[in-house]
Structures are given as C-alpha cells and as structure tokens.
Design a protein around this motif. Sequence first.
Motif, PDB file in Angstrom:
ATOM      1  N   ARG A 114       0.921  -1.092   0.354  1.00 33.50           N
ATOM      2  CA  ARG A 114      -0.187  -0.260   0.330  1.00 33.50           C
ATOM      3  C   ARG A 114       0.961   1.529   0.343  1.00 33.50           C
ATOM      4  NH1 ARG A 114      -1.338   4.061   3.820  1.00 33.50           N
ATOM      5  NH2 ARG A 114      -0.293   2.690   5.598  1.00 33.50           N
ATOM      6  N   GLN A 115       1.777   1.428   1.160  1.00 33.48           N
ATOM      7  CA  GLN A 115       2.413   2.348   1.513  1.00 33.48           C
ATOM      8  C   GLN A 115       3.659   2.773  -0.567  1.00 33.48           C
ATOM      9  OE1 GLN A 115       5.445   2.396   4.877  1.00 33.48           O
ATOM     10  NE2 GLN A 115       3.044   1.016   5.506  1.00 33.48           N
ATOM     11  N   LEU A 116       3.865   1.470  -0.747  1.00 29.95           N
ATOM     12  CA  LEU A 116       4.344   1.812  -2.186  1.00 29.95           C
ATOM     13  C   LEU A 116       3.613   1.921  -3.348  1.00 29.95           C
ATOM     14  CD1 LEU A 116       6.720  -1.057  -2.220  1.00 29.95           C
ATOM     15  CD2 LEU A 116       7.953   0.576  -2.034  1.00 29.95           C
ATOM     16  N   GLY A 117       2.705   1.675  -3.554  1.00 28.39           N
ATOM     17  CA  GLY A 117       1.164   2.170  -4.048  1.00 28.39           C
ATOM     18  C   GLY A 117       1.534   3.609  -3.698  1.00 28.39           C
ATOM     19  N   GLU A 118       1.320   3.793  -2.692  1.00 34.10           N
ATOM     20  CA  GLU A 118       0.461   5.410  -2.373  1.00 34.10           C
ATOM     21  C   GLU A 118       2.009   6.202  -3.148  1.00 34.10           C
ATOM     22  OE1 GLU A 118      -0.009   5.556   1.371  1.00 34.10           O
ATOM     23  OE2 GLU A 118      -2.089   5.034   1.264  1.00 34.10           O
ATOM     24  N   ALA A 119       3.156   5.855  -3.202  1.00 33.08           N
ATOM     25  CA  ALA A 119       3.916   6.431  -3.666  1.00 33.08           C
ATOM     26  C   ALA A 119       4.196   6.008  -4.612  1.00 33.08           C
ATOM     27  CB  ALA A 119       5.192   5.798  -2.975  1.00 33.08           C
ATOM     28  N   GLY A 120       4.067   6.191  -5.965  1.00 33.16           N
ATOM     29  CA  GLY A 120       3.384   5.735  -7.692  1.00 33.16           C
ATOM     30  C   GLY A 120       4.339   4.285  -8.082  1.00 33.16           C
ATOM     31  N   TRP A 121       4.975   3.867  -7.016  1.00 26.40           N
ATOM     32  CA  TRP A 121       5.005   2.391  -7.178  1.00 26.40           C
ATOM     33  C   TRP A 121       3.975   0.957  -8.113  1.00 26.40           C
ATOM     34  CZ3 TRP A 121      10.414   0.647  -7.536  1.00 26.40           C
ATOM     35  CH2 TRP A 121      11.347   1.048  -6.382  1.00 26.40           C
ATOM     36  N   LYS A 122       4.423   0.682  -9.669  1.00 25.63           N
ATOM     37  CA  LYS A 122       3.092  -0.266  -9.559  1.00 25.63           C
ATOM     38  C   LYS A 122       3.564  -1.147  -8.520  1.00 25.63           C
ATOM     39  CE  LYS A 122       2.671  -1.450 -13.543  1.00 25.63           C
ATOM     40  NZ  LYS A 122       2.432  -1.640 -15.350  1.00 25.63           N
ATOM     41  N   VAL A 123       2.812  -1.642  -7.919  1.00 21.19           N
ATOM     42  CA  VAL A 123       3.113  -2.757  -6.960  1.00 21.19           C
ATOM     43  C   VAL A 123       2.808  -4.767  -7.202  1.00 21.19           C
ATOM     44  CG1 VAL A 123       3.117  -3.441  -4.157  1.00 21.19           C
ATOM     45  CG2 VAL A 123       2.762  -0.705  -5.399  1.00 21.19           C
ATOM     46  N   LEU A 124       3.312  -5.161  -7.866  1.00 22.60           N
ATOM     47  CA  LEU A 124       2.873  -6.800  -7.154  1.00 22.60           C
ATOM     48  C   LEU A 124       2.735  -7.776  -6.788  1.00 22.60           C
ATOM     49  CD1 LEU A 124       5.476  -7.703 -10.788  1.00 22.60           C
ATOM     50  CD2 LEU A 124       3.284  -6.806 -10.683  1.00 22.60           C
ATOM     51  N   LEU A 125       1.278  -7.822  -5.901  1.00 19.79           N
ATOM     52  CA  LEU A 125       1.326  -8.541  -4.534  1.00 19.79           C
ATOM     53  C   LEU A 125       1.300 -10.339  -4.998  1.00 19.79           C
ATOM     54  CD1 LEU A 125       0.015  -5.511  -4.261  1.00 19.79           C
ATOM     55  CD2 LEU A 125      -1.038  -7.070  -2.194  1.00 19.79           C
ATOM     56  N   GLY A 126       2.743 -10.716  -3.581  1.00 24.85           N
ATOM     57  CA  GLY A 126       2.653 -11.802  -4.405  1.00 24.85           C
ATOM     58  C   GLY A 126       1.872 -12.210  -3.208  1.00 24.85           C
ATOM     59  N   ALA A 127       1.549 -13.835  -3.236  1.00 25.47           N
ATOM     60  CA  ALA A 127       0.787 -14.406  -2.282  1.00 25.47           C
ATOM     61  C   ALA A 127       0.290 -15.815  -2.664  1.00 25.47           C
ATOM     62  CB  ALA A 127      -0.586 -13.870  -1.102  1.00 25.47           C
TER      63      ALA A 127
END
Length: 236
Positions: A20-33
């Motif tokens: 979430r914090q990376l996304g808010e900083a403008g990153w495209k985030v890949l969530l691994g689970a």
Amino acid sequence: MNRTAFVTGANKGIGFEIARQLGEAGWKVLLGARSIERGEAAASELRNQGLNAEFVQIDMTDKESIEEAAGSIRANYADLTLLINNAGMPGAFSSSFSATQEADLRNAFEVNFFGTFRLNQQLFPLIQKNEGTIVNVSTDMASLHFMQSSAYALNAFDYNASKTSNNAMTVAMAMECKNSTAQVFAVTPGFTKTDLNGNAEGGKSKADGAAIIVGYATDGLRHNGEFLDVNGVYAW
C-alpha cells in the motif's frame, strides 16, 4: 520512469502495508501470495484506493510455483527494480533449543530461507540488470549480537535460525553487488503486531513496521550489505 516492485507475503500484515505504501508513492506493486482468493482481494482493495496493484500467485514452499512466478515477472514486468522478500513463517516459535522439533525447524527454513533463496536466485539477475534493490525482511532475533546481549531476546531457535541464515544470504548477495549500482540489504521492522506473533500487545502497528522497510527501500541511499533497524545499522 517506471517503478515496479514485487512484495511477497503481501495479502495481509506488514506485506500488505508495504504494498500500500509503495503504491501511494507511485509504484506499480505486484502482490505475491499463496492464496489466489486472498491475493486477488488484496490487490483489488489497493486498486479501489486508486493504486496500481496486481496479484502474482506464489507459494514459497513450492519450487515450481516460485519458478512460474519469477518467469511471469521476467516476461511481463521486465522493469522490476525492487523486490521485498517479506513472506515468512514462524515454525513453531519454539521456546528454546531443547524444545525445538526438527520438523518445525525444517518448516521455518522452507519459507524463510529456502523459498527466499529460490526466489532471489530467479530474480537477482533481473534486479542487477535494472540496477535495482532487494530487501530481505529480517528480525531483531536474527542478530547473534542481539540474542547474546538483550534481555528481550526470545530463544525461538527454529524461527531465529532461519532468519539468521537469511541474513547470511543477504551478505553473500551483497558481495556480488559491490561493483554495481544494484544492492541487497536486510531490514528488521522491530517488534510489530502481526499474525506471526498472534498480534501480541506492545508491538508497533503494521503500518509503522512497513514504513521502516519502505523508507530504506526507497530513500535513494546506498545500503548494500547492511542490516538496518529504525535507528540505522544494526549489529549482525
């Protein structure tokens, strides 16, 4: 400039907060689970907040799953510049060396060391090529210095040993980055309330723990080979 990050163990807890914090900083985030249902739900929640998030299925106990996830990332997200190895499990959180069962030790190592080792080997070349960063999320109790000197040390040998080995991997990887701009380092968020410890009282919030990791991952400074906590370099 495109900025893509992959965060493991990201469907809940510190991992989700990191994403979430990376996304808010403008990153495209890949969530691994591991869980498709939970991973998709977590990515959807971030997208509903206006963030650029996608789910990547990965089971850190399954070699083929790790290889498939890494292959998908190399094929579809070749701009990956940040890998945060957050996925972890406690074993049985044994109370002492004598109380440790071999099966629990193996379970802890399977995720915290071997799974992370496999994923790092798969994505390390891409991160090096893209002059990026790998953060291996650690714990205070991975520090041999802490375990010998602190009255607050928890002698959970199965969990601690797997994380100490992860620290050794961090150092080995960082040695290969000495002459490049890529970097590998470890961060401990400190005692944080998560499912891993039963959301124990007295720990910091998941958001605060994640902020420590995200802060070092994105501050633009050279941390290669370091082990860091909220106050800076931490003793190995």
